[in-house]
Write a protein that holds these residues in place. Sequence first.
Motif, PDB file in Angstrom:
ATOM      1  N   HIS A 133       0.853  -1.184   0.000  1.00  0.00           N
ATOM      2  CA  HIS A 133       0.000   0.000   0.000  1.00  0.00           C
ATOM      3  C   HIS A 133       0.889   1.234   0.000  1.00  0.00           C
ATOM      4  O   HIS A 133       1.899   1.288   0.723  1.00  0.00           O
ATOM      5  CB  HIS A 133      -0.910   0.022   1.232  1.00  0.00           C
ATOM      6  CG  HIS A 133      -1.829  -1.151   1.316  1.00  0.00           C
ATOM      7  ND1 HIS A 133      -3.137  -1.116   0.907  1.00  0.00           N
ATOM      8  CD2 HIS A 133      -1.617  -2.422   1.753  1.00  0.00           C
ATOM      9  CE1 HIS A 133      -3.703  -2.281   1.107  1.00  0.00           C
ATOM     10  NE2 HIS A 133      -2.790  -3.109   1.621  1.00  0.00           N
ATOM     11  N   LEU A 139      -1.310  -0.801  -3.904  1.00  0.00           N
ATOM     12  CA  LEU A 139      -0.425  -0.734  -5.064  1.00  0.00           C
ATOM     13  C   LEU A 139      -0.284  -2.092  -5.747  1.00  0.00           C
ATOM     14  O   LEU A 139      -0.214  -2.176  -6.973  1.00  0.00           O
ATOM     15  CB  LEU A 139       0.955  -0.226  -4.629  1.00  0.00           C
ATOM     16  CG  LEU A 139       1.997   0.003  -5.727  1.00  0.00           C
ATOM     17  CD1 LEU A 139       1.524   1.098  -6.684  1.00  0.00           C
ATOM     18  CD2 LEU A 139       3.343   0.373  -5.123  1.00  0.00           C
ATOM     19  N   TRP A 140      -0.267  -3.155  -4.956  1.00  0.00           N
ATOM     20  CA  TRP A 140      -0.087  -4.517  -5.522  1.00  0.00           C
ATOM     21  C   TRP A 140      -0.457  -5.541  -4.463  1.00  0.00           C
ATOM     22  O   TRP A 140      -0.359  -5.291  -3.258  1.00  0.00           O
ATOM     23  CB  TRP A 140       1.361  -4.705  -5.961  1.00  0.00           C
ATOM     24  CG  TRP A 140       1.716  -6.131  -6.281  1.00  0.00           C
ATOM     25  CD1 TRP A 140       1.544  -6.788  -7.463  1.00  0.00           C
ATOM     26  CD2 TRP A 140       2.305  -7.082  -5.382  1.00  0.00           C
ATOM     27  NE1 TRP A 140       1.990  -8.085  -7.369  1.00  0.00           N
ATOM     28  CE2 TRP A 140       2.461  -8.294  -6.091  1.00  0.00           C
ATOM     29  CE3 TRP A 140       2.702  -7.027  -4.048  1.00  0.00           C
ATOM     30  CZ2 TRP A 140       2.998  -9.421  -5.521  1.00  0.00           C
ATOM     31  CZ3 TRP A 140       3.242  -8.169  -3.467  1.00  0.00           C
ATOM     32  CH2 TRP A 140       3.383  -9.352  -4.206  1.00  0.00           C
ATOM     33  N   TRP A 159       7.744  -1.708  -9.185  1.00  0.00           N
ATOM     34  CA  TRP A 159       6.548  -0.931  -9.480  1.00  0.00           C
ATOM     35  C   TRP A 159       6.945   0.517  -9.778  1.00  0.00           C
ATOM     36  O   TRP A 159       7.808   1.098  -9.080  1.00  0.00           O
ATOM     37  CB  TRP A 159       5.582  -0.894  -8.288  1.00  0.00           C
ATOM     38  CG  TRP A 159       5.149  -2.237  -7.796  1.00  0.00           C
ATOM     39  CD1 TRP A 159       4.130  -2.992  -8.256  1.00  0.00           C
ATOM     40  CD2 TRP A 159       5.737  -2.973  -6.709  1.00  0.00           C
ATOM     41  NE1 TRP A 159       4.015  -4.163  -7.553  1.00  0.00           N
ATOM     42  CE2 TRP A 159       4.997  -4.183  -6.586  1.00  0.00           C
ATOM     43  CE3 TRP A 159       6.796  -2.761  -5.843  1.00  0.00           C
ATOM     44  CZ2 TRP A 159       5.292  -5.147  -5.635  1.00  0.00           C
ATOM     45  CZ3 TRP A 159       7.095  -3.713  -4.893  1.00  0.00           C
ATOM     46  CH2 TRP A 159       6.352  -4.894  -4.794  1.00  0.00           C
ATOM     47  N   LEU A 161       5.823   4.260  -9.335  1.00  0.00           N
ATOM     48  CA  LEU A 161       4.951   4.927  -8.380  1.00  0.00           C
ATOM     49  C   LEU A 161       4.190   6.041  -9.081  1.00  0.00           C
ATOM     50  O   LEU A 161       4.808   6.994  -9.600  1.00  0.00           O
ATOM     51  CB  LEU A 161       5.771   5.488  -7.216  1.00  0.00           C
ATOM     52  CG  LEU A 161       6.577   4.446  -6.428  1.00  0.00           C
ATOM     53  CD1 LEU A 161       7.338   5.121  -5.297  1.00  0.00           C
ATOM     54  CD2 LEU A 161       5.692   3.340  -5.914  1.00  0.00           C
TER      55      LEU A 161
END
Length: 647
Positions: A133, A139-140, A159, A161
């Motif tokens: 998070h 987020l994933w 990832w 951002l």
Amino acid sequence: MSYQAHLSQTRSLLPYQGCARGPFARPPGLIRLVHLLWGIVLAMATVTAAGAGEASCAAHVTRIEAALAGASGALPAEAAWVPVTLPDNWEARWPGQGGTVWYRIHWQPACPAASGKALALLAESIVMAGEVHLNGKLLWRDASLREPLSRSWNMPRYWLLPPAMLHEDGNTLLFRVVGVAGQMPGLGRIHLGEAGQLQQQFDQLWWRNRTLFVANLAISAVLGVIIFCAWLGNRRQSEYGWYALMALCWVLFAANTLATTPWPFAHSVMAAKANAMALTLYVACFCMFTWRFGRQRLPRAEQALWAASALLIIAIACTPAAMLKHALTAGYLIPTAVFCINCLQFAVHAMRSRNPENLILAAALLLFCSVALYDCLLVFQVIQEGRALTPFSSIAAMLCMSGVLGLRHARNMRRIERFNEALEQGIDQARAELALRLKREHELVLDNTRLQERLKISHDLHDGLGGSLVRMMAVVEQAPAPLKNQQFLSMLKLLRDDLRQTIDHGSSSGIKVPGTPGEWIAPLRHRFMQLFDDHGIVATWTVPAQWQSPPSALQCLALTRLVEEALVNVLKHSRATRVQVHMWYPGPGELMLRIEDNGIGFDVTAVRRAGISIGMRSMHARIAAVGGSLKVQSEPGCTVLAATFQR
């Protein structure tokens, strides 16, 4: 190929520990200063950006904390958070704790949003599964956060951002990690920084943690299959079979580094136990391979090896979840010790035997053993800094072992070729002697066949020419009127054909096989067609254009006699109006001859029981004598004789 690959990868999951203090005391002020500087270094090094410098956008991490999750994995209260450093193994803090732990990372971007540089997040590992998070937004998330858990322990994550989710005054990352007690649960190193730099670092991690192992498993599987096929060709070379089995166990064990789910097992504990069992079997097969390769006979050592392996496998399988950590440690350390001891033992044996192949393999195993020990020390943090070398050396070791097997196989092939040359010379000599002997035996068989045929002439004269004479005499005597010349001529022709058949019967055993079936059937067709025409019988002759596998001379003679006997019976007894002679190949190496007519038929069973037909018995005897079989079927309107020969 090595069983330490999986262990070496888990090193990145262990909590970082500082250098041990030396034996000499230091002034307290100096110690506090060192601790303060070291804490600053840890804070800056825990989350780094690749290629840090003035132009880097590495994030400034202000605090890293962890806390046990609440009920159903919910976020814990504020008082539950404790400071940690990454990588972190939470069992060092909460022994025997499984389930869910939250990690909270407070950080500040180094570059303002106006700079236009994209920020990224790189997580080296999450043991076992988790979710991320950013500032309260998901987020994933792994595919499964409950058993069977997803396996992200050796799966680097990257990832980008989204700028809309970032705050200029500070950001918070929350990692929810779901792990299993006894399997080093926790969070690996985290990197925050410029996207391009972290992408390069991610590519390097992916190559080291994923691609290298894919290549390793592919090479192991291919070489294992090749060696297994070589073993199938010569099962006396048992070292090939043990190598193939060893490669299979290695593939099963090392696949743990690539698996993203516990499948086919129900949960992570079963998968971990199965992995330790595969390692135990791999080491046992490795020992058997080296012993068989070195031509060592160690029956007591083999019995002890398999007994210990069975006990260790049973112990791992029966260990409760609370003791999993100890069972897995034993499941790795004991095979490691056996592996290294065997490498040393084989080196001593190679020095004694002075065999070049053994020496090459021993040198490779010693190097391989050294790398495995080094990586084992890294895993258990005896050596604090370094990079695992087994993923690189295992490929070289696999190629080396298979190469040594290839050298032995090539040497064996050369020895076999020399043996074959000597064998061929002996076979040529034996073939010449055998050909001479077979020639003599063939001549004896032909002489014997001629004698048998001559003995049968009396039966043929009686049943053939004698029977025709008696029948014609009866016709002449019982005729109501004098017979015409054409009728007498037909009778004389029939007598002539019977006499020719009887004469030919004794002289045709030495004939050669005709070049084609057409050449073989032509004399018979010419002889009987005129008789069939005189009696109003329609005859059909069907034979193949070429011999697929020519019959022997005796078989050709038997076929000729069968056709003659059958067609004479058609003329004498059947009252048929149609007859068919058909020869064909129903299958490879199989020849069939079928003679069919539409006459009145006869009772085959009654004739056999009565034994009144010498012709029937002689046909069966002739066909059986040359390796064939004859079937006779008859009913009113259809009589079939079918002879079959297998070549």
